[in-house]
Design an enzyme around this catalytic site. Sequence first.
Site, PDB file in Angstrom:
ATOM      1  CG  ASP A 273      12.354  48.799 -55.766  1.00 22.39           C
ATOM      2  OD1 ASP A 273      13.173  48.640 -54.853  1.00 22.39           O
ATOM      3  OD2 ASP A 273      12.083  47.879 -56.562  1.00 22.39           O
TER       4      ASP A 273
ATOM      5  CD  GLU B 151      16.912  51.635 -53.388  1.00 22.90           C
ATOM      6  OE1 GLU B 151      17.681  51.836 -54.355  1.00 22.90           O
ATOM      7  OE2 GLU B 151      15.835  51.028 -53.494  1.00 22.90           O
TER       8      GLU B 151
HETATM    9  O1  9MR Z   1      21.807  45.882 -54.192  1.00 23.61           O
HETATM   10  C1  9MR Z   1      21.927  45.904 -55.598  1.00 23.61           C
HETATM   11  C2  9MR Z   1      23.356  46.272 -55.950  1.00 23.61           C
HETATM   12  O2  9MR Z   1      24.229  45.261 -55.504  1.00 23.61           O
HETATM   13  C3  9MR Z   1      23.476  46.487 -57.451  1.00 23.61           C
HETATM   14  O3  9MR Z   1      24.778  46.973 -57.741  1.00 23.61           O
HETATM   15  C4  9MR Z   1      22.420  47.487 -57.910  1.00 23.61           C
HETATM   16  C5  9MR Z   1      22.463  47.768 -59.403  1.00 23.61           C
HETATM   17  O4  9MR Z   1      22.131  46.647 -60.126  1.00 23.61           O
HETATM   18  O5  9MR Z   1      21.129  47.014 -57.560  1.00 23.61           O
HETATM   19  C6  9MR Z   1      20.934  46.876 -56.185  1.00 23.61           C
HETATM   20  O6  9MR Z   1      19.665  46.380 -55.954  1.00 23.61           O
HETATM   21  C7  9MR Z   1      18.559  47.240 -56.138  1.00 23.61           C
HETATM   22  C8  9MR Z   1      17.522  46.428 -56.896  1.00 23.61           C
HETATM   23  O7  9MR Z   1      17.983  46.189 -58.189  1.00 23.61           O
HETATM   24  C9  9MR Z   1      16.165  47.096 -56.934  1.00 23.61           C
HETATM   25  N1  9MR Z   1      15.716  47.441 -55.629  1.00 23.61           N
HETATM   26  C10 9MR Z   1      16.669  48.312 -54.920  1.00 23.61           C
HETATM   27  C11 9MR Z   1      17.992  47.604 -54.772  1.00 23.61           C
HETATM   28  C12 9MR Z   1      18.955  48.415 -53.913  1.00 23.61           C
HETATM   29  O8  9MR Z   1      19.450  49.541 -54.543  1.00 23.61           O
END
Ligand code: 9MR
Length: 534
Positions: free
Chosen positions: A145, A511
Amino acid sequence: MIYVNQAGYSEKSKKHATITSSSHYKLLSADGRTVKEGDIALSYDENCEQEAGIIDFSDVTEAGTYYFTDAEGNKSCSFAIGNNHYDEALRASMKMFYFQRCGMELEEKYAGRFKRKACHLTDAFDLLNPERKIKMRGGWHDAGDFGRYVTAAAVALGHLLYGFELEKKELDIDINIPESGGIYPDILAECKYELDWMLQMQEEDGGVHHKATSMNFCDFIMPSDDELPITATPVSSLATADFAAVMMLAARVYKEYDEEYAGVMKAAALKSWKWLVENPSFVFENPKEVLTGTYADRCDADERFWAAAEVYRSEKDKDAGFYIFEMMELKLNMTALGWSDVGGFASLCIFMAGVEVFGRDLYNRIKLKWMDEADRLKALSQSSAFGLTLRPREFTWGSNMVVLTNAMILCYAYELSNDRSYLDAAEYQLDYLFGRNAMDVSYVTGIGEKAFRDPHNRPGIADGIDDPIPGFVSGGPNYRPSDEAANLKNMADRPAMCRYADDKLSYSTNEITIYWNSPLVFVLGYIKSRGGYR
Ligand code: 9MR
Ligand code: ZN
């Protein structure tokens, strides 16, 4: 099946591959000559829910290209033995940050066919006071994102800048960015792009906004086509403390290249530190109307500890010294190096400053905790047919970051002890990342015969180019996959190590983010230097 490090092995390193299902193996050179063969005793592996064993071929030292076959005739990926085998991986994983740049055009001479137009050139509005605009340019997109989040940024910078502090020579390489050949090593020029953005997230009183994103995630479009307004969410103590820590760290690292810029960062760090002292309670609220990543955290003691350690290291500040003393009673995790727990960064700060700055007592107490954790990880690695330091439930979202931060812990344990077995265990984590895993996949785009190809990454999806941008680390297997693409594949029925799909829609397993790449840069730099393979 036989799984190997597809990025290769160096001539003198420990060389392990993992065999499952049959016990006889052959190692062949590219021209089909058998170099070594044997039988391996297998035992049950809880991560892949299969019988598995280790093929140790450390005695094979001749440079060249090789592959394995097993009794059933399965061929492994091919791999090279040779020194400098990680050069390309290091260059590409460092260049990844350039490809995340927001607010400027990525020109062809630096980005090649992945060139793209400038994005997000408008100011942000203050969520609490929408009339008020905040200047907002630059920085790195966080992940697949286009959000920019301060705590995530600080952690990525922490991996990169402590890595650079520890190992300047290997990390001072040319990655062909617009600033190459300028006053900073490329890695610092790249980090400056993020630091400059972070400085804009600080308010006059020193408080730092938690994140700058649109109200919800945009479609799978190029960043320059994303016109959703950007908001700066309220100040949090988490962001403010991480900001203070990382600005102090950066001020120290940049000083020898650019005293003026170092001064700007130090002043900003001290302003945030003052805010922290004046606002001792936890401040963070996730605005429900902003649907992008939350980076929610319930405790800021570790972030404050990191800030205190950095401020004390440079300033011998009394408040900071008192904080450290008080926080030591809290039994914080002092080896964590992820976005929610940052105690490990404080430890790195304290180790690198040395006993002279923090005193022998504190230094030794933290060293004890660090070595305990390193011993736990080493034992796990030694009992795993994959050399891996994770148990099934530790395959969290972004499990590859845990693999890599575990490798960082093992690297620094080697630094503290000079005991080679820690460095070997750290290298086994890279083996796993580059293909010695039950998915038979290299989790870094462009590196290895079966490198993953379809990251959940908007520019890579929207650019119409079949190949992925090289050098990106995938989040990796997730014990609790939570996206539709993963559910469709009934992923939760698989062994933990296999809960992964190389699918652009599987954001909870595939991701990419800046802080999954940054620990790889740290570990590659360290291992290239301390491995002694040249
Ligand atoms: O890296 C993050 C992971 O540890 C969490 O479990 C997850 C759900 O809250 O979110 C991940 O972070 C994301 C972030 O919120 C938005 N940008 C993408 C990140 C990677 O997936
Ligand atoms: Zn952008």
